[in-house]
Scaffold this active site. Structure first.
Site, PDB file in Angstrom:
ATOM      1  N   GLY A   7     -48.687  68.101  69.052  1.00 21.03           N
ATOM      2  CA  GLY A   7     -47.551  67.492  69.736  1.00 21.03           C
ATOM      3  C   GLY A   7     -46.951  68.497  70.706  1.00 21.03           C
ATOM      4  N   ALA A   8     -47.657  68.749  71.794  1.00 25.43           N
ATOM      5  CA  ALA A   8     -47.252  69.797  72.728  1.00 25.43           C
ATOM      6  C   ALA A   8     -46.310  69.270  73.796  1.00 25.43           C
ATOM      7  CB  ALA A   8     -48.481  70.431  73.371  1.00 25.43           C
ATOM      8  N   LYS A 204     -28.220  71.433  60.014  1.00 21.90           N
ATOM      9  CA  LYS A 204     -28.587  70.740  61.245  1.00 21.90           C
ATOM     10  C   LYS A 204     -28.505  69.224  61.058  1.00 21.90           C
ATOM     11  CE  LYS A 204     -31.923  70.240  64.910  1.00 21.90           C
ATOM     12  NZ  LYS A 204     -33.246  70.533  65.473  1.00 21.90           N
ATOM     13  N   ASN A 208     -26.598  65.667  62.887  1.00 24.35           N
ATOM     14  CA  ASN A 208     -27.476  64.624  63.414  1.00 24.35           C
ATOM     15  C   ASN A 208     -27.281  63.281  62.734  1.00 24.35           C
ATOM     16  OD1 ASN A 208     -28.626  66.408  65.212  1.00 24.35           O
ATOM     17  ND2 ASN A 208     -30.489  66.742  64.031  1.00 24.35           N
ATOM     18  N   ASN A 212     -25.964  61.319  65.989  1.00 25.22           N
ATOM     19  CA  ASN A 212     -27.080  60.634  66.633  1.00 25.22           C
ATOM     20  C   ASN A 212     -26.904  59.118  66.628  1.00 25.22           C
ATOM     21  OD1 ASN A 212     -29.898  62.111  67.503  1.00 25.22           O
ATOM     22  ND2 ASN A 212     -28.610  63.428  66.263  1.00 25.22           N
ATOM     23  N   GLU A 285     -35.663  58.228  66.095  1.00 27.48           N
ATOM     24  CA  GLU A 285     -35.849  58.930  64.820  1.00 27.48           C
ATOM     25  C   GLU A 285     -34.804  58.504  63.785  1.00 27.48           C
ATOM     26  OE1 GLU A 285     -37.664  63.241  65.125  1.00 27.48           O
ATOM     27  OE2 GLU A 285     -35.963  63.061  66.453  1.00 27.48           O
TER      28      GLU A 285
END
Length: 324
Positions: A7-8, A204, A208, A212, A285
Site C-alpha cells: 500500500g504505497a 490516537k 479519531n 472523524n 474507515e
C-alpha cells in the site's frame, strides 16, 4: 534489510522512500497510475523543501516481489482482509508484518494476557482470516503520526511529522522490533519502541473515534468542531466512553480528555481523513475507528450511548454516499 510496503500511497510511499534512501532493499505494492508513474519515473518524495527520487521494485502483484524481512501494511484497515493471500506471498516463517493502519488492530488481544487473551474482533477481521492465516505472532504494532499526501502519481508530499511508534503486542523489546526501529531511525524517522503499544494506539484512537465521524457528519474541520460548544461536548462524551473501555482493557491514558481535545483544536482547520474520504467518494474507515470501539464496549460491558448514535448516523451517511 528487505522491506515491502504493501500500500504505497501517502504514508506507505513516505516510509518506502525514506527507507530506500537509507540503503534498504525496498519493494512497493501499488496500483493504477501511481504504480505506472513509479515504474517509469521512480518514487519522488518532497519533504522539507527538498525533492528526491528513488527507483525501487514495484508491482500490483505481490507474488512477483519475493520474500521480505518486514511487510509494512499501510492500507486502510477495511482493505486488508481482501489481500491476505498477497501479503502471505511476501512472507516466510520469519517475516514480521507491521500494521501501520488506523484504528483498533486485528491482533489487539494477542499477547495482552488476562481474560481477553486470544479474542478476535469481527469488526476489523471479519471471519478471523487475518488472525488465522497471517498469524498474530507475526504482528508488530505501529502508530502513524505523519501527515502526507499523494500530490501526483508517483509523488509523495510530506506535510508534517516523522514519528512511527512501534511495539510488540506482548510488550517485549525483541530483536526484530529493535532492528526495525534502527532502520527507520537511520532513515531519519522517529521510531520509539514502547512496551505498552496499546496505550499509544488508544491515545490516537481517542481523538479519531470522536472527531472523524463528527467531521464527516457536519463537514467541519477539527478547529470548527472544537470551537463549537455543542460539537465539542459531543466529542467529549464519546471520548469519555472510549476512555472507560480502554481502561477496562488495561490501557493507560497519559493526558486527560480536555488536553486531548485541546491538542485536536491546535491542529487547526484540518479535515479529518474520514471527511476527506467522504468528499472524494472513497470507502471510509468507520469499522476500525468507530465500530471496533463499540465492539470493545460490548465485550467489556461498557455502555456507549453517544458513540452508538453517532456511529449509526455516520454509517447511514456513508451508505448514502456509496462510501461504506
Amino acid at each position: 534489510m528487505k522491506v515491502c510496503i504493501f500500500g504505497a500511497g501517502a504514508i506507505g510511499g513516505f516510509i518506502g522512500a525514506r527507507l530506500a534512501q537509507a540503503g534498504n532493499s525496498v519493494s512497493l505494492v501499488a496500483r493504477g497510475p501511481h504504480l505506472t508513474a513509479i515504474r517509469e519515473h521512480g518514487l519522488t518524495l518532497r519533504s522539507g523543501g527538498e525533492e528526491s527520487t528513488v527507483h525501487v521494485a514495484a508491482s500490483d502483484n505481490a507474488a512477483e516481489l519475493g520474500v521480505h524481512d518486514f511487510v509494512i501494511v499501510a492500507l486502510k484497515a477495511h482493505s486488508v482482509p481482501a489481500v491476505v493471500d498477497p501479503i502471505k506471498s511476501l512472507c516466510d516463517e520469519n517475516t514480521a508484518i507491521v500494521t501501520a493502519v488506523n484504528g483498533v488492530p486485528w491482533w489487539y488481544f494477542h499477547g495482552l494476557g488476562g481474560d481477553y487473551e486470544g479474542r478476535q474482533l469481527g469488526s476489523v477481521d471479519p471471519g478471523g482470516r487475518q488472525w488465522r492465516e497471517l498469524g498474530p505472532e507475526r504482528a508488530i504494532g505501529c502508530v502513524v503520526y505523519p501527515a502526507c499526501e499523494v500530490s501526483a502519481p508517483g509523488v509523495i508530499e510530506h506535510i508534517d511529522g516523522e514519528r512511527f511508534t512501534l511495539g510488540e503486542p506482548n510488550g517485549e523489546k525483541t530483536d526484530r522490533v529493535q532492528r526495525l526501529s534502527a532502520a527507520l531511525r537511520e532513515a531519519n524517522l522517529k521510531a520509539p519502541v514502547k512496551n505498552r503499544i496499546r496505550d499509544e494506539i488508544w491515545v490516537k484512537l481517542w481523538g479519531n473515534v470522536a472527531f472523524n465521524p463528527l467531521s464527516a457528519l457536519t463537514g467541519a474541520t477539527l478547529e470548527g468542531l472544537c470551537a463549537n460548544d455543542e460539537t465539542r461536548e459531543l466529542a467529549r462524551a464519546i471520548m469519555l466512553e472510549a476512555q472507560q473501555i480502554g481502561e477496562a482493557l488495561g490501557a493507560r491514558f497519559a493526558v486527560d480528555v480536555d488536553k486531548r481535545i485541546a491538542g485536536a483544536a491546535a491542529v487547526g482547520a484540518h479535515k479529518t481523513s474520514m471527511l476527506q474520504d467522504l468528499e472524494r467518494g472513497r470507502a471510509m474507515e468507520i469499522d476500525a475507528v468507530v465500530t471496533a470501539v463499540q465492539e470493545l464496549g460490548i465485550l467489556t460491558s461498557v455502555a456507549t450511548p453517544t458513540l452508538d448514535i453517532v456511529l449509526a448516523l455516520v454509517k447511514a451517511r456513508a451508505r448514502e454516499a456509496g462510501c461504506y
